[in-house]
Scaffold this motif. Sequence first.
Motif, mmCIF file in Angstrom:
data_model
loop_
_atom_site.group_PDB
_atom_site.id
_atom_site.type_symbol
_atom_site.label_atom_id
_atom_site.label_comp_id
_atom_site.label_asym_id
_atom_site.label_seq_id
_atom_site.Cartn_x
_atom_site.Cartn_y
_atom_site.Cartn_z
ATOM 1 N N ALA A 266 46.263 10.806 74.240
ATOM 2 C CA ALA A 266 46.185 9.041 73.720
ATOM 3 C C ALA A 266 47.317 9.655 72.241
ATOM 4 C CB ALA A 266 44.467 8.674 73.651
ATOM 5 N N ALA A 267 47.215 9.737 71.470
ATOM 6 C CA ALA A 267 47.655 10.645 70.553
ATOM 7 C C ALA A 267 49.135 10.373 70.347
ATOM 8 C CB ALA A 267 47.286 11.557 69.109
ATOM 9 N N ALA A 268 49.733 10.660 71.857
ATOM 10 C CA ALA A 268 51.023 10.887 71.584
ATOM 11 C C ALA A 268 51.556 9.448 71.896
ATOM 12 C CB ALA A 268 52.099 11.633 73.006
ATOM 13 N N LYS A 269 50.713 8.446 72.112
ATOM 14 C CA LYS A 269 51.423 7.197 72.003
ATOM 15 C C LYS A 269 50.914 5.954 70.540
ATOM 16 C CE LYS A 269 50.443 7.244 76.574
ATOM 17 N NZ LYS A 269 49.720 6.731 77.771
ATOM 18 N N VAL A 270 50.219 6.619 69.954
ATOM 19 C CA VAL A 270 50.356 6.068 69.167
ATOM 20 C C VAL A 270 50.843 5.376 68.208
ATOM 21 C CG1 VAL A 270 47.463 6.645 68.693
ATOM 22 C CG2 VAL A 270 49.803 7.384 66.451
ATOM 23 N N GLU A 271 51.177 3.505 67.554
ATOM 24 C CA GLU A 271 51.952 3.116 66.395
ATOM 25 C C GLU A 271 51.467 2.863 65.158
ATOM 26 O OE1 GLU A 271 54.571 2.459 67.671
ATOM 27 O OE2 GLU A 271 54.685 2.784 69.890
ATOM 28 N N ALA A 272 52.016 2.189 64.156
ATOM 29 C CA ALA A 272 51.498 2.394 62.946
ATOM 30 C C ALA A 272 50.525 1.287 62.756
ATOM 31 C CB ALA A 272 52.826 2.161 61.966
#
Length: 321
Positions: free
Chosen positions: A300-306
């Motif tokens: 899930a963290a590999a897809k995070v945005e700002a």
Amino acid sequence: MPFPLINDYKAAIANAKGRFATLDVRPHLDARCSPVFLAGNFAGVFKMVTPEGEHVAVKCFTREVSDLPRRYAAVAKFCRSAQCPYVVPLRFLPAEVFVTSSVAPHADYAVVTMPWVDGRGLGAVVQILCQRENAPALAGLTRAWSRLCLDLLQRGVAHGDLKHDNVLVGQDGALKLIDYDSMYLPELKGLASTMLGGVNFQHPRREVRHFDGTIDHFSMLVILLSLRALTFQPDLLKRHHNGENLVLTKSDFTRPDSSDLLRQWALSPDFHVRDWTEHLIKAAKAPMIRITAMEALLKAAAKVEAVPAKPPTKRLLSFFS
């Protein structure tokens, strides 16, 4: 067996000619004409120069590490052949540098050599990004961290001492791990951990008997959650960073229900901060150091945005069903 002090090695390195059995290197000197080095709990790492002008790191041990030749033989093999982008190739050279010492025998001592990796420590990079309130870059660093962690998990290996000082960030943003003294590899199964890692990143119940592919889980999550929280609250670093941590400390793990930071993050507008905080609190209270959902969290963290994330749709649907 006693080992030389870091100052003993420093004196030997300063007069490197004739000190090494196989290496042809000289010390890289600072403005005071002293060898450039970094000191740690178990060793000192000296910046050296080859006749061709290449910089290499020479690690000299100041404390005994159990099964050192076996450990580093396995680590060297992994770094050389695994094609892992996050490690640096190295060599273990027994009886390589001659040192005279007042606390240890005058003898030839083992060293580890590797290319000198240029880059800033993860902590220094995070500090710069927080000062600039650069949320997109912090989100990008979070994604890069998740990819590094996933790579280790999928290989079944562990670094053993993940913390901000042991991660370098290159000018191209690539991450590199350094300091492999406590690295776990499947062929080292059955040994004990050489150290327990930085207390501000480790599970409060971690012991030397814990030595397998799961020993990085807690520190992976600590860094992951910290990076995500700082993406939206960069001022937290100025208030909570003490040089030995990012923002969380050992007391947050030993008494998670009393942690102001964890209590605050549990109410974050970002789903990931809330979710990962919940997992961290649960993990800190658990008797085992393994985190079952670690791989799913990293994916899930590999897809995070700002921008603050919303809960997954399927979770919302299940809530109303």
